[in-house]
Design a protein around this motif. Structure first.
Motif, PDB file in Angstrom:
ATOM      1  N   THR A  20       0.792  -1.270  -0.085  1.00 47.66           N
ATOM      2  CA  THR A  20      -0.065   0.047  -0.020  1.00 47.66           C
ATOM      3  C   THR A  20       0.839   1.187   0.007  1.00 47.66           C
ATOM      4  O   THR A  20       0.223   2.431  -0.068  1.00 47.66           O
ATOM      5  N   GLN A  21       2.228   1.162   0.240  1.00 52.47           N
ATOM      6  CA  GLN A  21       2.943   2.439   0.450  1.00 52.47           C
ATOM      7  C   GLN A  21       2.688   3.428   1.302  1.00 52.47           C
ATOM      8  O   GLN A  21       2.866   4.521   1.210  1.00 52.47           O
ATOM      9  N   GLU A  22       2.303   2.729   2.379  1.00 58.35           N
ATOM     10  CA  GLU A  22       2.181   3.600   3.653  1.00 58.35           C
ATOM     11  C   GLU A  22       3.176   3.333   4.783  1.00 58.35           C
ATOM     12  O   GLU A  22       3.467   2.210   4.964  1.00 58.35           O
ATOM     13  N   TYR A  23       3.809   4.278   5.031  1.00 55.68           N
ATOM     14  CA  TYR A  23       4.885   4.177   6.182  1.00 55.68           C
ATOM     15  C   TYR A  23       4.791   5.065   7.154  1.00 55.68           C
ATOM     16  O   TYR A  23       4.362   6.292   7.078  1.00 55.68           O
ATOM     17  N   VAL A  24       5.040   4.671   8.555  1.00 49.46           N
ATOM     18  CA  VAL A  24       4.982   5.827   9.739  1.00 49.46           C
ATOM     19  C   VAL A  24       6.285   5.643  10.326  1.00 49.46           C
ATOM     20  O   VAL A  24       6.844   4.422  10.579  1.00 49.46           O
ATOM     21  N   TYR A  25       7.193   6.532  10.588  1.00 52.40           N
ATOM     22  CA  TYR A  25       8.357   6.586  11.257  1.00 52.40           C
ATOM     23  C   TYR A  25       8.823   7.936  12.006  1.00 52.40           C
ATOM     24  O   TYR A  25       8.157   8.902  11.684  1.00 52.40           O
ATOM     25  N   LEU A  40       4.047  10.423   8.639  1.00 53.58           N
ATOM     26  CA  LEU A  40       3.121   9.523   7.911  1.00 53.58           C
ATOM     27  C   LEU A  40       3.406   9.875   6.504  1.00 53.58           C
ATOM     28  O   LEU A  40       2.839  10.834   6.001  1.00 53.58           O
ATOM     29  N   GLU A  41       3.669   8.613   5.871  1.00 46.61           N
ATOM     30  CA  GLU A  41       3.952   8.994   4.241  1.00 46.61           C
ATOM     31  C   GLU A  41       3.173   7.981   3.682  1.00 46.61           C
ATOM     32  O   GLU A  41       3.057   6.721   3.847  1.00 46.61           O
ATOM     33  N   THR A  42       2.643   8.215   2.628  1.00 43.67           N
ATOM     34  CA  THR A  42       1.616   7.396   1.647  1.00 43.67           C
ATOM     35  C   THR A  42       2.279   7.581   0.098  1.00 43.67           C
ATOM     36  O   THR A  42       3.218   8.452  -0.072  1.00 43.67           O
ATOM     37  N   ALA A  43       1.669   6.942  -0.867  1.00 40.45           N
ATOM     38  CA  ALA A  43       2.363   7.053  -2.015  1.00 40.45           C
ATOM     39  C   ALA A  43       1.959   8.627  -2.714  1.00 40.45           C
ATOM     40  O   ALA A  43       3.009   9.117  -3.295  1.00 40.45           O
ATOM     41  N   ALA A  44       1.084   9.145  -1.966  1.00 40.03           N
ATOM     42  CA  ALA A  44       0.718  10.595  -2.786  1.00 40.03           C
ATOM     43  C   ALA A  44       1.296  11.824  -2.035  1.00 40.03           C
ATOM     44  O   ALA A  44       1.358  12.569  -2.167  1.00 40.03           O
ATOM     45  N   ASP A  45       1.559  11.454  -0.443  1.00 37.64           N
ATOM     46  CA  ASP A  45       1.740  12.646   0.602  1.00 37.64           C
ATOM     47  C   ASP A  45       2.481  12.135   1.536  1.00 37.64           C
ATOM     48  O   ASP A  45       2.646  10.867   1.874  1.00 37.64           O
ATOM     49  N   ARG A  46       3.077  13.065   2.311  1.00 35.39           N
ATOM     50  CA  ARG A  46       3.767  13.099   3.477  1.00 35.39           C
ATOM     51  C   ARG A  46       3.371  13.913   4.413  1.00 35.39           C
ATOM     52  O   ARG A  46       3.088  15.391   3.995  1.00 35.39           O
ATOM     53  N   GLN A  47       3.136  13.561   5.685  1.00 40.89           N
ATOM     54  CA  GLN A  47       2.479  14.774   6.592  1.00 40.89           C
ATOM     55  C   GLN A  47       3.178  14.485   8.000  1.00 40.89           C
ATOM     56  O   GLN A  47       3.443  13.040   8.277  1.00 40.89           O
ATOM     57  N   GLU A  50       1.853  13.840  15.334  1.00 42.24           N
ATOM     58  CA  GLU A  50       2.230  13.478  16.599  1.00 42.24           C
ATOM     59  C   GLU A  50       2.352  12.015  16.816  1.00 42.24           C
ATOM     60  O   GLU A  50       1.627  11.185  16.398  1.00 42.24           O
ATOM     61  N   ILE A  51       2.974  11.785  18.006  1.00 39.20           N
ATOM     62  CA  ILE A  51       3.482  10.259  18.283  1.00 39.20           C
ATOM     63  C   ILE A  51       2.204   9.421  18.682  1.00 39.20           C
ATOM     64  O   ILE A  51       2.031   8.276  18.197  1.00 39.20           O
ATOM     65  N   ASP A  52       1.390   9.928  19.259  1.00 32.77           N
ATOM     66  CA  ASP A  52       0.165   9.367  19.595  1.00 32.77           C
ATOM     67  C   ASP A  52      -0.582   8.996  18.516  1.00 32.77           C
ATOM     68  O   ASP A  52      -1.092   7.863  18.383  1.00 32.77           O
ATOM     69  N   LEU A  53      -0.875   9.826  17.478  1.00 33.48           N
ATOM     70  CA  LEU A  53      -1.329   9.320  16.354  1.00 33.48           C
ATOM     71  C   LEU A  53      -0.461   8.669  15.564  1.00 33.48           C
ATOM     72  O   LEU A  53      -1.231   7.827  14.814  1.00 33.48           O
ATOM     73  N   ALA A  54       0.639   8.670  15.540  1.00 36.88           N
ATOM     74  CA  ALA A  54       1.553   7.879  14.730  1.00 36.88           C
ATOM     75  C   ALA A  54       1.489   6.191  15.290  1.00 36.88           C
ATOM     76  O   ALA A  54       1.186   5.408  14.503  1.00 36.88           O
ATOM     77  N   LEU A  59      -1.253   0.960  14.354  1.00 42.10           N
ATOM     78  CA  LEU A  59      -2.190  -0.223  14.861  1.00 42.10           C
ATOM     79  C   LEU A  59      -3.327  -0.252  14.033  1.00 42.10           C
ATOM     80  O   LEU A  59      -3.641  -1.407  13.717  1.00 42.10           O
ATOM     81  N   ARG A  60      -4.054   0.729  13.417  1.00 43.18           N
ATOM     82  CA  ARG A  60      -5.020   0.732  12.629  1.00 43.18           C
ATOM     83  C   ARG A  60      -4.673   0.479  11.207  1.00 43.18           C
ATOM     84  O   ARG A  60      -5.639  -0.465  10.701  1.00 43.18           O
ATOM     85  N   LEU A  61      -3.862   0.790  10.800  1.00 45.65           N
ATOM     86  CA  LEU A  61      -3.373  -0.042   9.482  1.00 45.65           C
ATOM     87  C   LEU A  61      -2.647  -1.118   9.420  1.00 45.65           C
ATOM     88  O   LEU A  61      -2.261  -1.612   8.422  1.00 45.65           O
TER      89      LEU A  61
END
Length: 76
Positions: A20-25, A40-47, A50-54, A59-61
């Protein structure tokens, strides 16, 4: 929040899914700061997130420790 996932992010582990080309780091420059920001990196975007959301996104993905196409296995 999962303490284990948070500690892995703080250690530089990259979570992701190559299909899915989804990454969190956490970028290397954020490791060790009081309020770190993750990416939070996806094929189309990087944003920045905060660590709680990361942790929540990992966990969600259902992301797993993975080799990032550019960064390798660690962000630092």
């Amino acid at each position: 929040m999962s303490v284990i996932v948070a500690s892995q992010l703080k250690a530089g582990v990259i979570f992701g899914d190559n299909d899915t080309q989804e990454y969190v780091y956490m970028p290397g420059g954020e490791i060790g700061v009081d309020n770190p920001i993750c990416v939070l990196e996806t094929a189309a975007d990087r944003q920045d997130i905060e660590i709680d959301l990361a942790v929540s996104m990992v966990l969600r993905l259902h992301l797993r420790p993975i080799r990032h196409p550019r960064l390798g296995t660690k962000s630092c």
